[in-house]
Design an enzyme around this catalytic site. Structure first.
Site, PDB file in Angstrom:
ATOM      1  N   HIS A  88       0.824  -1.213   0.000  1.00 30.08           N
ATOM      2  CA  HIS A  88       0.000   0.000   0.000  1.00 30.08           C
ATOM      3  C   HIS A  88       0.854   1.258   0.000  1.00 30.08           C
ATOM      4  O   HIS A  88       0.554   2.226  -0.713  1.00 30.08           O
ATOM      5  CB  HIS A  88      -0.920   0.006   1.216  1.00 30.08           C
ATOM      6  N   TYR A  98      -9.599   4.117   2.990  1.00 26.82           N
ATOM      7  CA  TYR A  98     -10.193   3.013   3.741  1.00 26.82           C
ATOM      8  C   TYR A  98     -11.676   3.252   3.987  1.00 26.82           C
ATOM      9  O   TYR A  98     -12.451   2.299   4.116  1.00 26.82           O
ATOM     10  CB  TYR A  98      -9.450   2.802   5.067  1.00 26.82           C
ATOM     11  N   GLU A 140       1.294   1.978   7.705  1.00 28.05           N
ATOM     12  CA  GLU A 140       1.611   2.766   6.521  1.00 28.05           C
ATOM     13  C   GLU A 140       2.112   4.156   6.899  1.00 28.05           C
ATOM     14  O   GLU A 140       3.056   4.675   6.266  1.00 28.05           O
ATOM     15  CB  GLU A 140       0.378   2.839   5.616  1.00 28.05           C
ATOM     16  N   GLN A 207       5.093  -3.252  -9.512  1.00 30.18           N
ATOM     17  CA  GLN A 207       6.237  -3.256  -8.608  1.00 30.18           C
ATOM     18  C   GLN A 207       7.394  -4.053  -9.213  1.00 30.18           C
ATOM     19  O   GLN A 207       7.178  -5.121  -9.798  1.00 30.18           O
ATOM     20  CB  GLN A 207       5.863  -3.869  -7.248  1.00 30.18           C
ATOM     21  N   THR A 278      15.666 -11.313  -8.936  1.00 34.29           N
ATOM     22  CA  THR A 278      16.046  -9.905  -8.806  1.00 34.29           C
ATOM     23  C   THR A 278      16.281  -9.456  -7.360  1.00 34.29           C
ATOM     24  O   THR A 278      17.307  -8.824  -7.079  1.00 34.29           O
ATOM     25  CB  THR A 278      15.030  -8.994  -9.520  1.00 34.29           C
ATOM     26  N   PHE A 389       5.503 -11.743  -6.326  1.00 32.78           N
ATOM     27  CA  PHE A 389       5.265 -10.674  -7.297  1.00 32.78           C
ATOM     28  C   PHE A 389       3.771 -10.674  -7.615  1.00 32.78           C
ATOM     29  O   PHE A 389       3.235 -11.639  -8.128  1.00 32.78           O
ATOM     30  CB  PHE A 389       6.068 -10.908  -8.572  1.00 32.78           C
ATOM     31  N   GLY A 390       3.088  -9.558  -7.287  1.00 35.06           N
ATOM     32  CA  GLY A 390       1.646  -9.504  -7.475  1.00 35.06           C
ATOM     33  C   GLY A 390       0.928  -9.784  -6.167  1.00 35.06           C
ATOM     34  O   GLY A 390       1.534  -9.837  -5.095  1.00 35.06           O
TER      35      GLY A 390
END
Length: 398
Positions: A88, A98, A140, A207, A278, A389-390
């Protein structure tokens, strides 16, 4: 902690909500995007929406959080929350969003479950939602503060200073801040979000792990192209491969991610498959630069040596370590490749030292298989760290 009254209600209704959570999540996203189409255009991953992956991840996380509240009331699933919060933060999510989610999620719950949603049931699940939401908001806010940015203000413009074709489907982009200001620090294993404007005007975000040295002013991302031309899953990677060249500019977020190398002399096992190498490359570069003395075992699986992105770096960085060893598996190897490392990764014949900390990155089925093998070898569950990833479908798939 959930109140006693809500705990009893959630425990009683969890089977029904759990059975319907997939339908609830699907209806929630439809309602959300009908009311706020800009969120699908410029924030949510259209590929994950099309495949249903985001719906599965949302359903899994809500079910897991509620189950934790009623079965282990003195704890909370901090690992899961940290992973969500980091994602996030990399997207610039803020607290007011939210409220938007709450509105459409509870409208979906009421519509799917109908009369079963009594005022008591609604209040109990409202408490569950805000316990999870407020935990994420707090995490966050802390992540934004660590980067020295205001909540949600994670984006900067970066210039591509070079591009390298690693394989037929993989390219590396080296970036520098366009404003000349210092690049933000990152920890080995973290990622950034990259936002691009597509032909239809959508500003889609994906990302990508950082693969360069943490101390450099350049930031390096290596991108695998998804070649299914009709699939939204690969629309950003295709854009980067076909359109972005030296001198172009990209919007890039501050670095986030909780798959970070811990400071330890314990034996390390760095396991990857495909483009999952990676974050492992960043870890290896850091270990080599720091003169790490502990044992490091590197394992990677790929279709072929030619398709193994950054293969030379993978081997060379391992070779720089005082006690490093690399083991590569290929489904279609070159002549002379060891037979025992042909096919899928199999750790059965690999010695795993007591006290090993393992870091995994790759497709979910690969990581589930490797995790099972490592548990069988006595690696502690708390010493197994992974990156997906994802959307994180680990919880959604049991």
């Amino acid at each position: 902690m959930l109140s006693e009254t809500s705990t009893a209600t959630v425990r009683a209704t969890l089977p029904a909500v759990g059975a319907a959570i997939g339908e609830i999540a699907d209806l929630f996203y439809r309602k959300l995007f009908d009311a706020h189409p800009e969120l699908l255009r410029d924030l949510f991953n259209r590929g994950n929406q099309a495949s249903g992956a985001q719906r599965q991840a949302l359903a899994g996380s809500i079910a897991a959080f509620a189950t934790q509240l009623v079965e282990h009331p003195g704890t909370r699933p901090d690992v899961m929350l940290s992973r969500i919060a980091n994602k996030h933060a990399s997207l610039g999510i803020t607290a007011p969003q939210y409220d938007i989610v709450h509105t459409h999620l509870f409208a979906a719950i009421a519509e799917v479950l109908g009369e079963a949603v009594t005022p008591e049931v609604a209040a109990a699940w409202d408490e569950v939602y805000w316990l999870m939401a407020n935990a994420l908001i707090s995490l966050e806010e802390r992540l934004y503060a660590q980067q020295g940015v205001l909540a949600g203000d994670v984006w900067r413009e970066w210039t591509v200073v070079s591009r390298t074709e690693e394989t037929e489907d993989v390219a590396t982009f080296r970036l520098t801040p366009s404003d000349g200001a210092p690049a933000p620090a990152f920890r080995p294993g973290q990622y950034v979000s990259v936002q691009v404007e597509l032909a239809d005007g959508a500003r889609q975000i994906r990302q990508y792990s950082l693969t360069g040295a943490p101390g450099s002013e350049l930031r390096t991302v290596t991108v695998k192209r998804v070649r299914d031309e009709g699939a939204p899953e690969g629309e950003v990677s295709r854009h980067l491969h076909t359109r972005v060249r030296e001198g172009d500019r990209l919007r890039v977020s501050a670095p986030y991610g909780d798959l970070v190398l811990q400071d330890t002399d314990a034996p390390l096992l760095l396991v990857s498959a495909g483009i999952g190498c990676t974050p492992i490359l960043a870890m290896l570069e850091h270990l080599a630069a720091e003169g790490h003395h502990g044992p490091v075992t590197v394992v990677h699986g790929d279709r072929s040596p030619a398709g193994h992105a950054l293969r030379a770096d993978h081997a060379a960085l391992t070779g720089k370590l005082h006690d490093g060893s690399a083991h590569f598996w290929y489904e279609h190897p070159e002549p002379g490749h060891p037979v025992e490392r042909t096919g899928l990764v199999d750790l059965g014949g690999l010695t795993v030292a007591p006290g090993t900390h393992a870091y995994l990155c790759g497709p979910l089925p690969f990581m589930r298989a490797v995790r099972g093998q490592l548990l069988d070898k006595g690696v502690a569950p708390a010493a197994l760290h992974y990156e997906v990833f994802g959307p994180d479908l680990w919880l959604a798939q049991g």
